[in-house]
Design a protein around this motif. Sequence first.
Motif, PDB file in Angstrom:
ATOM      1  N   THR A 220       0.853  -1.184   0.000  1.00  0.00           N
ATOM      2  CA  THR A 220       0.000   0.000   0.000  1.00  0.00           C
ATOM      3  C   THR A 220       0.887   1.231   0.000  1.00  0.00           C
ATOM      4  OG1 THR A 220      -1.715  -1.168   1.215  1.00  0.00           O
ATOM      5  CG2 THR A 220      -1.787   1.236   1.261  1.00  0.00           C
ATOM      6  N   ILE A 221       0.646   2.103  -0.952  1.00  0.00           N
ATOM      7  CA  ILE A 221       1.406   3.350  -1.064  1.00  0.00           C
ATOM      8  C   ILE A 221       0.392   4.478  -1.179  1.00  0.00           C
ATOM      9  CG2 ILE A 221       3.048   4.679  -2.434  1.00  0.00           C
ATOM     10  CD1 ILE A 221       4.132   2.015  -3.516  1.00  0.00           C
ATOM     11  N   HIS A 222       0.557   5.491  -0.381  1.00  0.00           N
ATOM     12  CA  HIS A 222      -0.328   6.663  -0.456  1.00  0.00           C
ATOM     13  C   HIS A 222       0.529   7.865  -0.816  1.00  0.00           C
ATOM     14  CE1 HIS A 222      -3.640   9.359   0.388  1.00  0.00           C
ATOM     15  NE2 HIS A 222      -2.786  10.128   1.044  1.00  0.00           N
ATOM     16  N   GLU A 223       0.238   8.455  -1.953  1.00  0.00           N
ATOM     17  CA  GLU A 223       0.951   9.647  -2.406  1.00  0.00           C
ATOM     18  C   GLU A 223      -0.076  10.664  -2.876  1.00  0.00           C
ATOM     19  OE1 GLU A 223       4.275  10.440  -2.616  1.00  0.00           O
ATOM     20  OE2 GLU A 223       4.826   8.573  -1.617  1.00  0.00           O
ATOM     21  N   VAL A 224       0.265  11.919  -2.812  1.00  0.00           N
ATOM     22  CA  VAL A 224      -0.621  12.992  -3.253  1.00  0.00           C
ATOM     23  C   VAL A 224       0.090  13.753  -4.367  1.00  0.00           C
ATOM     24  CG1 VAL A 224      -1.797  15.135  -2.574  1.00  0.00           C
ATOM     25  CG2 VAL A 224      -1.689  13.200  -0.975  1.00  0.00           C
ATOM     26  N   ALA A 225      -0.647  14.031  -5.438  1.00  0.00           N
ATOM     27  CA  ALA A 225      -0.101  14.810  -6.548  1.00  0.00           C
ATOM     28  C   ALA A 225      -0.976  16.033  -6.749  1.00  0.00           C
ATOM     29  CB  ALA A 225      -0.062  13.966  -7.820  1.00  0.00           C
ATOM     30  N   THR A 226      -0.381  17.131  -7.171  1.00  0.00           N
ATOM     31  CA  THR A 226      -1.107  18.374  -7.410  1.00  0.00           C
ATOM     32  C   THR A 226      -1.413  18.499  -8.894  1.00  0.00           C
ATOM     33  OG1 THR A 226       0.027  19.416  -5.562  1.00  0.00           O
ATOM     34  CG2 THR A 226      -1.006  20.894  -7.158  1.00  0.00           C
ATOM     35  N   ILE A 227      -2.640  18.897  -9.202  1.00  0.00           N
ATOM     36  CA  ILE A 227      -3.052  19.074 -10.594  1.00  0.00           C
ATOM     37  C   ILE A 227      -2.628  20.467 -11.050  1.00  0.00           C
ATOM     38  CG2 ILE A 227      -5.013  19.147 -12.173  1.00  0.00           C
ATOM     39  CD1 ILE A 227      -6.474  17.269 -10.197  1.00  0.00           C
ATOM     40  N   THR A 228      -1.965  20.530 -12.205  1.00  0.00           N
ATOM     41  CA  THR A 228      -1.521  21.821 -12.747  1.00  0.00           C
ATOM     42  C   THR A 228      -2.679  22.520 -13.444  1.00  0.00           C
ATOM     43  OG1 THR A 228      -0.905  20.980 -14.933  1.00  0.00           O
ATOM     44  CG2 THR A 228       0.769  20.824 -13.181  1.00  0.00           C
ATOM     45  N   ALA A 229      -2.418  23.745 -13.891  1.00  0.00           N
ATOM     46  CA  ALA A 229      -3.434  24.524 -14.608  1.00  0.00           C
ATOM     47  C   ALA A 229      -3.863  23.825 -15.897  1.00  0.00           C
ATOM     48  CB  ALA A 229      -2.898  25.920 -14.916  1.00  0.00           C
ATOM     49  N   LYS A 230      -2.995  22.999 -16.450  1.00  0.00           N
ATOM     50  CA  LYS A 230      -3.321  22.267 -17.678  1.00  0.00           C
ATOM     51  C   LYS A 230      -3.976  20.921 -17.381  1.00  0.00           C
ATOM     52  CE  LYS A 230       0.305  24.131 -20.644  1.00  0.00           C
ATOM     53  NZ  LYS A 230       1.415  23.751 -21.541  1.00  0.00           N
ATOM     54  N   GLY A 231      -4.251  20.640 -16.108  1.00  0.00           N
ATOM     55  CA  GLY A 231      -4.885  19.377 -15.748  1.00  0.00           C
ATOM     56  C   GLY A 231      -3.916  18.210 -15.691  1.00  0.00           C
ATOM     57  N   GLN A 232      -2.627  18.498 -15.558  1.00  0.00           N
ATOM     58  CA  GLN A 232      -1.604  17.456 -15.535  1.00  0.00           C
ATOM     59  C   GLN A 232      -1.144  17.188 -14.108  1.00  0.00           C
ATOM     60  OE1 GLN A 232       1.235  19.405 -18.070  1.00  0.00           O
ATOM     61  NE2 GLN A 232       0.410  18.450 -19.914  1.00  0.00           N
ATOM     62  N   ILE A 233      -0.628  15.979 -13.909  1.00  0.00           N
ATOM     63  CA  ILE A 233      -0.007  15.638 -12.628  1.00  0.00           C
ATOM     64  C   ILE A 233       1.327  14.962 -12.920  1.00  0.00           C
ATOM     65  CG2 ILE A 233      -2.201  15.299 -11.429  1.00  0.00           C
ATOM     66  CD1 ILE A 233      -1.617  12.252 -11.574  1.00  0.00           C
ATOM     67  N   THR A 234       2.186  14.981 -11.928  1.00  0.00           N
ATOM     68  CA  THR A 234       3.407  14.192 -11.985  1.00  0.00           C
ATOM     69  C   THR A 234       3.146  12.951 -11.155  1.00  0.00           C
ATOM     70  OG1 THR A 234       4.811  16.147 -12.213  1.00  0.00           O
ATOM     71  CG2 THR A 234       5.856  14.143 -11.382  1.00  0.00           C
ATOM     72  N   LEU A 235       3.316  11.794 -11.772  1.00  0.00           N
ATOM     73  CA  LEU A 235       3.116  10.536 -11.052  1.00  0.00           C
ATOM     74  C   LEU A 235       4.246  10.403 -10.035  1.00  0.00           C
ATOM     75  CD1 LEU A 235       0.964   8.350 -11.357  1.00  0.00           C
ATOM     76  CD2 LEU A 235       2.543   7.094 -12.791  1.00  0.00           C
ATOM     77  N   PRO A 236       3.927  10.327  -8.753  1.00  0.00           N
ATOM     78  CA  PRO A 236       4.974  10.270  -7.733  1.00  0.00           C
ATOM     79  C   PRO A 236       5.932   9.094  -7.945  1.00  0.00           C
ATOM     80  CG  PRO A 236       2.843  10.697  -6.728  1.00  0.00           C
ATOM     81  CD  PRO A 236       2.587  10.338  -8.164  1.00  0.00           C
TER      82      PRO A 236
END
Length: 106
Positions: free
Chosen positions: A3-19
């Motif tokens: 189990t891994i819990h990570e949080v990513a922030t959505i950019t203005a273009k709707g993109q995220i960086t996969l942790p």
Amino acid sequence: MPTIHEVATITAKGQITLPKPIRQALGVDYGGKVAFDLRGSQVIVTRAEDPEHEDPAIGRFLELLETDIRNGRHLSSLPDDLMQAMLATLPKSVDITADIEGDVAL
């Protein structure tokens, strides 16, 4: 899978960086592909397998080659000196008269 819990922030273009821990757990890196499946209110991220590339010209050639082999046409043995040169480049000796183990598919 752990189990891994990570949080990513959505950019203005709707993109995220996969942790990174997620990328590592999925075995994907730069240029790799992931698939997103929405199930209810959950998003499931999985490694996407690239479909096998199908080249119609190569596929047709392989069909022609298979037909020729099956019918015993247009076949000849390799010249002995070429076969010996190819065998000499192998890291270990090969018995070319030995039975082939496993399935062989064209």
